[in-house]
Design a protein around this motif. Structure first.
Motif, mmCIF file in Angstrom:
data_model
loop_
_atom_site.group_PDB
_atom_site.id
_atom_site.type_symbol
_atom_site.label_atom_id
_atom_site.label_comp_id
_atom_site.label_asym_id
_atom_site.label_seq_id
_atom_site.Cartn_x
_atom_site.Cartn_y
_atom_site.Cartn_z
ATOM 1 N N ALA A 97 -20.852 -24.968 100.817
ATOM 2 C CA ALA A 97 -20.673 -26.380 101.194
ATOM 3 C C ALA A 97 -19.228 -26.634 101.629
ATOM 4 C CB ALA A 97 -21.058 -27.277 100.021
ATOM 5 N N GLN A 98 -18.285 -26.068 100.877
ATOM 6 C CA GLN A 98 -16.861 -26.261 101.211
ATOM 7 C C GLN A 98 -16.529 -25.730 102.604
ATOM 8 O OE1 GLN A 98 -15.253 -24.406 97.705
ATOM 9 N NE2 GLN A 98 -13.991 -26.189 97.236
ATOM 10 N N GLU A 99 -17.113 -24.589 102.929
ATOM 11 C CA GLU A 99 -16.829 -23.965 104.224
ATOM 12 C C GLU A 99 -17.380 -24.832 105.367
ATOM 13 O OE1 GLU A 99 -14.798 -21.488 103.727
ATOM 14 O OE2 GLU A 99 -14.580 -21.238 105.879
ATOM 15 N N PHE A 100 -18.570 -25.415 105.152
ATOM 16 C CA PHE A 100 -19.122 -26.335 106.167
ATOM 17 C C PHE A 100 -18.212 -27.561 106.315
ATOM 18 C CE2 PHE A 100 -23.377 -24.306 105.494
ATOM 19 C CZ PHE A 100 -23.652 -24.038 106.814
ATOM 20 N N VAL A 101 -17.711 -28.063 105.189
ATOM 21 C CA VAL A 101 -16.829 -29.234 105.230
ATOM 22 C C VAL A 101 -15.568 -28.900 106.032
ATOM 23 C CG1 VAL A 101 -15.351 -30.712 103.805
ATOM 24 C CG2 VAL A 101 -17.704 -30.265 103.099
ATOM 25 N N ARG A 102 -15.004 -27.726 105.790
ATOM 26 C CA ARG A 102 -13.803 -27.308 106.541
ATOM 27 C C ARG A 102 -14.073 -27.260 108.040
ATOM 28 N NH1 ARG A 102 -13.311 -23.113 102.548
ATOM 29 N NH2 ARG A 102 -12.025 -23.954 100.890
ATOM 30 N N GLU A 103 -15.320 -26.954 108.410
ATOM 31 C CA GLU A 103 -15.680 -26.872 109.838
ATOM 32 C C GLU A 103 -16.032 -28.235 110.429
ATOM 33 O OE1 GLU A 103 -15.517 -24.276 111.895
ATOM 34 O OE2 GLU A 103 -14.674 -23.042 110.296
ATOM 35 N N GLY A 104 -15.931 -29.287 109.609
ATOM 36 C CA GLY A 104 -16.159 -30.637 110.140
ATOM 37 C C GLY A 104 -17.602 -31.100 110.100
ATOM 38 N N ALA A 105 -18.450 -30.382 109.346
ATOM 39 C CA ALA A 105 -19.853 -30.805 109.238
ATOM 40 C C ALA A 105 -19.976 -31.943 108.222
ATOM 41 C CB ALA A 105 -20.717 -29.619 108.803
ATOM 42 N N ARG A 106 -21.124 -32.629 108.260
ATOM 43 C CA ARG A 106 -21.451 -33.647 107.252
ATOM 44 C C ARG A 106 -22.377 -32.968 106.245
ATOM 45 N NH1 ARG A 106 -23.930 -38.169 110.848
ATOM 46 N NH2 ARG A 106 -24.851 -36.346 111.775
ATOM 47 N N VAL A 107 -21.970 -32.984 104.990
ATOM 48 C CA VAL A 107 -22.630 -32.098 104.016
ATOM 49 C C VAL A 107 -23.189 -32.871 102.824
ATOM 50 C CG1 VAL A 107 -22.308 -30.073 102.535
ATOM 51 C CG2 VAL A 107 -21.043 -30.245 104.679
ATOM 52 N N MET A 108 -24.433 -32.579 102.482
ATOM 53 C CA MET A 108 -25.052 -33.100 101.252
ATOM 54 C C MET A 108 -25.024 -31.994 100.208
ATOM 55 S SD MET A 108 -26.618 -35.413 99.484
ATOM 56 C CE MET A 108 -27.546 -36.689 100.338
ATOM 57 N N ILE A 109 -24.399 -32.278 99.057
ATOM 58 C CA ILE A 109 -24.404 -31.304 97.961
ATOM 59 C C ILE A 109 -25.345 -31.788 96.850
ATOM 60 C CG2 ILE A 109 -22.118 -30.366 98.446
ATOM 61 C CD1 ILE A 109 -21.049 -32.066 96.095
ATOM 62 N N THR A 110 -25.870 -30.836 96.081
ATOM 63 C CA THR A 110 -26.850 -31.172 95.027
ATOM 64 C C THR A 110 -26.724 -30.238 93.841
ATOM 65 O OG1 THR A 110 -28.588 -29.589 95.524
ATOM 66 C CG2 THR A 110 -28.542 -31.530 96.884
ATOM 67 N N SER A 111 -27.144 -30.729 92.700
ATOM 68 C CA SER A 111 -27.426 -29.905 91.513
ATOM 69 C C SER A 111 -28.030 -30.859 90.502
ATOM 70 C CB SER A 111 -26.165 -29.241 90.957
ATOM 71 O OG SER A 111 -25.477 -30.126 90.091
ATOM 72 N N ARG A 112 -28.323 -30.375 89.290
ATOM 73 C CA ARG A 112 -28.922 -31.274 88.298
ATOM 74 C C ARG A 112 -27.885 -32.163 87.626
ATOM 75 N NH1 ARG A 112 -31.449 -26.427 85.103
ATOM 76 N NH2 ARG A 112 -29.351 -25.762 85.701
ATOM 77 N N ASP A 113 -26.607 -31.762 87.705
ATOM 78 C CA ASP A 113 -25.563 -32.420 86.922
ATOM 79 C C ASP A 113 -24.833 -33.473 87.777
ATOM 80 O OD1 ASP A 113 -23.251 -33.099 85.562
ATOM 81 O OD2 ASP A 113 -22.939 -31.081 84.767
ATOM 82 N N ALA A 114 -25.236 -34.744 87.599
ATOM 83 C CA ALA A 114 -24.713 -35.820 88.449
ATOM 84 C C ALA A 114 -23.194 -35.958 88.323
ATOM 85 C CB ALA A 114 -25.387 -37.130 88.081
ATOM 86 N N LEU A 115 -22.692 -35.788 87.120
ATOM 87 C CA LEU A 115 -21.258 -35.974 86.893
ATOM 88 C C LEU A 115 -20.443 -34.874 87.600
ATOM 89 C CD1 LEU A 115 -19.981 -38.210 85.220
ATOM 90 C CD2 LEU A 115 -19.624 -36.531 83.381
ATOM 91 N N ALA A 116 -20.890 -33.633 87.414
ATOM 92 C CA ALA A 116 -20.198 -32.496 88.053
ATOM 93 C C ALA A 116 -20.222 -32.671 89.575
ATOM 94 C CB ALA A 116 -20.869 -31.185 87.663
ATOM 95 N N LEU A 117 -21.350 -33.160 90.083
ATOM 96 C CA LEU A 117 -21.493 -33.346 91.532
ATOM 97 C C LEU A 117 -20.481 -34.349 92.073
ATOM 98 C CD1 LEU A 117 -25.248 -33.695 92.491
ATOM 99 C CD2 LEU A 117 -23.623 -31.957 93.237
#
Ligand SMILES: NC(=O)c1ccc[n+]([C@@H]2O[C@H](COP(=O)([O-])OP(=O)(O)OC[C@H]3O[C@@H](n4cnc5c(N)ncnc54)[C@H](OP(=O)(O)O)[C@@H]3O)[C@@H](O)[C@H]2O)c1
Length: 261
Positions: free
Chosen positions: A24-44
């Motif tokens: 996800a970080q690498e996509f962000v560095r390339e200027g993409a719009r990124v949705m991240i996910t996991s079960r842990d809302a706080l960590a996210l």
């Protein structure tokens, strides 16, 4: 090389830490719009804040990828935030370790839902958007176990082969829609998952984790565990506009560890 990722809408499953986060970080560095996910809302939320310091285009949605309703909601939220989905990266938590005698039906069922059914469902949910866009990219994260079985990781050895089979089959079906799909198998990258497995192995073998990791690194021709960013760059390339002709492939990123041809 221009990867053509600026403004692309990207969904990365299981991305609050480890390889998923690095991707996800690498996509962000390339200027993409990124949705991240996991079960842990706080960590996210923490990870999303960190990533927004690089780019403003990061959204976070809690999701248990073993639940169909969560996956549907995740895809809907991504589309309502970014308008569509151009790129899907399927990633998951690792299935538990164990040999055949350690694993009952429940263990097999849970691992199937986590590592394979989740990928099937997310692909099914994003396909209408990719078809409407006239194309898209899907990258499935699996394991080195698709080439060479790993000790005490029977669930991975069995189910990751299913991911690879799914990916190859879909590459045939989806080519007419200009959707390219590939599998990438990590060898050994220094993430929480690998450290936990190393710790368990060290205890079983009555070694220190340092001695175990030194021996493990010596077995890798490049002499070290990979950095998650090194893995992420491969995934991002396959998902980018720079990849116009690679589909249905399984690529291993392992510093030379796998001996299979
Ligand atoms: N690291 C390696 O060298 C290596 C080697 C071979 C294969 N792999 C495979 O590659 C994948 C990623 O590995 P990793 O080392 O990055 O693992 P990791 O550090 O344990 O990270 C796993 C990620 O998956 C998320 N996750 C787990 N279960 C989930 C669920 N049910 N729903 C949504 N998100 C979930 C975790 O967040 P939450 O727990 O907060 O939900 C976390 O973000 C794993 O499948 C692993 O087996 C890794």
């Amino acid at each position: 090389m221009d990867l053509g990722l600026k403004g692309k809408s990207v969904l990365v499953l299981a991305s609050s830490k480890g390889l998923g986060k690095a991707i996800a970080q690498e996509f962000v560095r390339e200027g993409a719009r990124v949705m991240i996910t996991s079960r842990d809302a706080l960590a996210l939320q923490t990870v999303a804040r960190e990533m927004r310091e690089v780019s403003g285009e990061v959204q976070a949605q809690p999701c248990d990828i073993t639940k169909l309703t969560d996956i549907k909601e995740l895809v809907e939220k991504t589309v309502s935030a970014f308008g569509t989905i151009d790129i899907l990266v399927n990633n998951c938590g690792g299935p538990r370790a164990g040999n055949f005698d350690d694993l009952d039906d429940q263990a097999w069922q849970e691992a199937f839902e986590l590592t394979l059914l989740s990928y099937i469902r997310s692909i099914r949910e994003v396909l209408p958007y990719m078809r409407k866009n006239g194309g898209g990219k899907i990258v499935n994260i699996a394991s080195i176990s698709i080439k060479q079985p790993l000790d005490r990781l029977l669930l991975s050895n069995t189910l990751r082969a299913g991911v690879n089979g799914l990916s190859k089959s879909l590459s045939q079906e989806l080519a007419k829609d200009n959707i390219l799909i590939n599998t990438v198998g990590p060898g050994k990258f220094a993430t929480d998952r690998v450290i936990e497995i190393d710790q368990q192995q060290a205890e079983r073998k009555k070694m220190t984790i340092e001695d175990l990791q030194n021996a493990a690194q010596a077995a890798i021709p490049l002499g070290r565990y990979g950095d998650p960013q090194e893995f992420a760059k491969t995934v991002v390339f396959l998902a980018s506009d720079a990849n116009t002709y690679i589909t249905g492939q399984a690529l291993i990123v392992d510093g030379g560890l796998t001996k299979a041809l």
